[in-house]
Motif scaffolding. Structure first.
Motif, PDB file in Angstrom:
ATOM      1  N   TYR A  79       0.803  -1.224   0.000  1.00 45.96           N
ATOM      2  CA  TYR A  79       0.000   0.000   0.000  1.00 45.96           C
ATOM      3  C   TYR A  79       0.836   1.275   0.000  1.00 45.96           C
ATOM      4  O   TYR A  79       0.494   2.227  -0.716  1.00 45.96           O
ATOM      5  N   PRO A  80       1.952   1.345   0.731  1.00 46.60           N
ATOM      6  CA  PRO A  80       2.780   2.548   0.615  1.00 46.60           C
ATOM      7  C   PRO A  80       3.319   2.766  -0.809  1.00 46.60           C
ATOM      8  O   PRO A  80       3.499   3.912  -1.231  1.00 46.60           O
ATOM      9  N   CYS A  81       3.540   1.672  -1.551  1.00 48.52           N
ATOM     10  CA  CYS A  81       4.118   1.774  -2.893  1.00 48.52           C
ATOM     11  C   CYS A  81       3.067   1.854  -4.004  1.00 48.52           C
ATOM     12  O   CYS A  81       3.403   2.186  -5.144  1.00 48.52           O
ATOM     13  N   LEU A  82       1.848   1.549  -3.693  1.00 48.18           N
ATOM     14  CA  LEU A  82       0.816   1.341  -4.710  1.00 48.18           C
ATOM     15  C   LEU A  82       0.722   2.466  -5.724  1.00 48.18           C
ATOM     16  O   LEU A  82       0.738   2.224  -6.926  1.00 48.18           O
ATOM     17  N   ASP A  83       0.639   3.696  -5.297  1.00 48.43           N
ATOM     18  CA  ASP A  83       0.496   4.803  -6.245  1.00 48.43           C
ATOM     19  C   ASP A  83       1.825   5.421  -6.648  1.00 48.43           C
ATOM     20  O   ASP A  83       1.892   6.124  -7.649  1.00 48.43           O
ATOM     21  N   SER A  84       2.872   5.153  -5.881  1.00 45.58           N
ATOM     22  CA  SER A  84       4.143   5.845  -6.082  1.00 45.58           C
ATOM     23  C   SER A  84       5.144   5.109  -6.967  1.00 45.58           C
ATOM     24  O   SER A  84       6.117   5.720  -7.408  1.00 45.58           O
ATOM     25  N   THR A  85       4.952   3.813  -7.193  1.00 43.44           N
ATOM     26  CA  THR A  85       5.986   3.045  -7.904  1.00 43.44           C
ATOM     27  C   THR A  85       5.497   2.442  -9.218  1.00 43.44           C
ATOM     28  O   THR A  85       6.198   1.626  -9.814  1.00 43.44           O
ATOM     29  N   LYS A  86       4.337   2.845  -9.678  1.00 38.73           N
ATOM     30  CA  LYS A  86       3.807   2.308 -10.940  1.00 38.73           C
ATOM     31  C   LYS A  86       4.804   2.526 -12.077  1.00 38.73           C
ATOM     32  O   LYS A  86       5.432   3.571 -12.174  1.00 38.73           O
ATOM     33  N   GLY A  87       4.937   1.514 -12.912  1.00 39.97           N
ATOM     34  CA  GLY A  87       5.797   1.613 -14.082  1.00 39.97           C
ATOM     35  C   GLY A  87       7.258   1.308 -13.832  1.00 39.97           C
ATOM     36  O   GLY A  87       8.048   1.267 -14.769  1.00 39.97           O
ATOM     37  N   ARG A  88       7.636   1.062 -12.596  1.00 41.30           N
ATOM     38  CA  ARG A  88       9.041   0.772 -12.322  1.00 41.30           C
ATOM     39  C   ARG A  88       9.371  -0.655 -12.769  1.00 41.30           C
ATOM     40  O   ARG A  88       8.551  -1.564 -12.662  1.00 41.30           O
ATOM     41  N   PRO A  89      10.589  -0.857 -13.269  1.00 37.32           N
ATOM     42  CA  PRO A  89      10.988  -2.178 -13.776  1.00 37.32           C
ATOM     43  C   PRO A  89      11.373  -3.137 -12.652  1.00 37.32           C
ATOM     44  O   PRO A  89      11.834  -2.716 -11.586  1.00 37.32           O
ATOM     45  N   TYR A  90      11.158  -4.418 -12.937  1.00 38.07           N
ATOM     46  CA  TYR A  90      11.594  -5.435 -11.982  1.00 38.07           C
ATOM     47  C   TYR A  90      12.042  -6.681 -12.726  1.00 38.07           C
ATOM     48  O   TYR A  90      11.689  -6.911 -13.883  1.00 38.07           O
ATOM     49  N   ALA A 103       4.883 -19.987  -7.062  1.00 36.50           N
ATOM     50  CA  ALA A 103       5.627 -18.841  -6.536  1.00 36.50           C
ATOM     51  C   ALA A 103       5.670 -17.719  -7.567  1.00 36.50           C
ATOM     52  O   ALA A 103       5.426 -16.554  -7.247  1.00 36.50           O
ATOM     53  N   VAL A 104       5.961 -18.075  -8.805  1.00 36.75           N
ATOM     54  CA  VAL A 104       6.009 -17.069  -9.873  1.00 36.75           C
ATOM     55  C   VAL A 104       4.637 -16.426 -10.043  1.00 36.75           C
ATOM     56  O   VAL A 104       4.514 -15.199 -10.127  1.00 36.75           O
ATOM     57  N   ARG A 105       3.604 -17.227 -10.072  1.00 40.33           N
ATOM     58  CA  ARG A 105       2.245 -16.703 -10.244  1.00 40.33           C
ATOM     59  C   ARG A 105       1.884 -15.726  -9.121  1.00 40.33           C
ATOM     60  O   ARG A 105       1.331 -14.652  -9.362  1.00 40.33           O
ATOM     61  N   GLY A 106       2.208 -16.078  -7.881  1.00 40.13           N
ATOM     62  CA  GLY A 106       1.911 -15.205  -6.751  1.00 40.13           C
ATOM     63  C   GLY A 106       2.645 -13.874  -6.840  1.00 40.13           C
ATOM     64  O   GLY A 106       2.057 -12.812  -6.609  1.00 40.13           O
ATOM     65  N   ILE A 107       3.921 -13.921  -7.181  1.00 43.94           N
ATOM     66  CA  ILE A 107       4.712 -12.692  -7.287  1.00 43.94           C
ATOM     67  C   ILE A 107       4.227 -11.845  -8.447  1.00 43.94           C
ATOM     68  O   ILE A 107       4.102 -10.617  -8.327  1.00 43.94           O
ATOM     69  N   GLU A 108       3.915 -12.475  -9.569  1.00 43.68           N
ATOM     70  CA  GLU A 108       3.413 -11.711 -10.713  1.00 43.68           C
ATOM     71  C   GLU A 108       2.059 -11.070 -10.399  1.00 43.68           C
ATOM     72  O   GLU A 108       1.766  -9.984 -10.896  1.00 43.68           O
ATOM     73  N   SER A 109       1.253 -11.695  -9.574  1.00 41.83           N
ATOM     74  CA  SER A 109      -0.015 -11.077  -9.156  1.00 41.83           C
ATOM     75  C   SER A 109       0.246  -9.797  -8.366  1.00 41.83           C
ATOM     76  O   SER A 109      -0.402  -8.777  -8.586  1.00 41.83           O
ATOM     77  N   VAL A 110       1.207  -9.859  -7.459  1.00 40.36           N
ATOM     78  CA  VAL A 110       1.527  -8.683  -6.638  1.00 40.36           C
ATOM     79  C   VAL A 110       2.132  -7.589  -7.508  1.00 40.36           C
ATOM     80  O   VAL A 110       1.732  -6.417  -7.411  1.00 40.36           O
ATOM     81  N   THR A 111       3.101  -7.932  -8.351  1.00 37.99           N
ATOM     82  CA  THR A 111       3.756  -6.902  -9.165  1.00 37.99           C
ATOM     83  C   THR A 111       2.789  -6.303 -10.183  1.00 37.99           C
ATOM     84  O   THR A 111       2.885  -5.112 -10.492  1.00 37.99           O
ATOM     85  N   THR A 112       1.858  -7.095 -10.675  1.00 34.96           N
ATOM     86  CA  THR A 112       0.828  -6.556 -11.564  1.00 34.96           C
ATOM     87  C   THR A 112      -0.033  -5.556 -10.805  1.00 34.96           C
ATOM     88  O   THR A 112      -0.342  -4.472 -11.314  1.00 34.96           O
ATOM     89  N   GLY A 113      -0.416  -5.904  -9.593  1.00 34.83           N
ATOM     90  CA  GLY A 113      -1.204  -4.988  -8.769  1.00 34.83           C
ATOM     91  C   GLY A 113      -0.472  -3.686  -8.491  1.00 34.83           C
ATOM     92  O   GLY A 113      -1.085  -2.617  -8.441  1.00 34.83           O
TER      93      GLY A 113
END
Length: 150
Positions: A79-90, A103-113
């Protein structure tokens, strides 16, 4: 100076080898003017995530999921990063004994969010990482870091 944050949970020699390859790629002499910050997942803070311009995430696949340590990082930083880090590469590397899919699916769900952008293909390894796997980890670190160069 742009900052690359490497957030990792590294409980095994296999993951240690993968982490070292990622760091080697991210800090190769061809990468200039990028600060590389390494944090164990349980030590990484929302402030670390907000201060970073890009991310490399590393985790074991535990019982088909990301490690609890990486999940704690996401729980605190989401939540602290939600609006501030959009578009950053990972970039993402995962090690498992049998399967890394969950594990990959779970992480990709979070990074997509979060709206983060995958900068390079994931590195998923089962069993002991071979030379090609470690080279892929090196390239992952180098690619994400190079994308941050001014």
């Amino acid at each position: 100076m742009p900052r690359l944050l490497i957030v990792h949970h590294t409980p095994s020699p296999n993951l240690q080898a993968m982490l070292e390859a990622v760091i080697s790629g991210a800090t190769t002499e061809e990468i200039e003017d990028v600060e590389v910050v390494r944090r164990a997942a349980l030590e990484a803070t929302p402030s670390d995530a907000l201060a970073a311009d890009g991310y490399v995430l590393g985790t074991p696949a535990n019982l088909g999921m990301m490690s609890g340590a990486l999940k704690v990082f996401f729980d605190l930083a989401y939540y602290p990063c939600l609006d501030s880090t959009k578009g950053r590469p990972y970039g993402l590397y995962v090690h498992g004994n049998n399967d890394t899919t969950g594990a990959v699916r779970g992480i990709e769900s979070v990074t997509t969010g979060l709206g983060w952008e995958k900068a390079t293909p994931n590195v998923s390894v089962t069993g002991e990482p071979g030379k090609e796997d470690l080279q892929a980890c090196w390239e992952l670190g180098a690619t994400v870091a190079a994308g941050l160069m001014p």
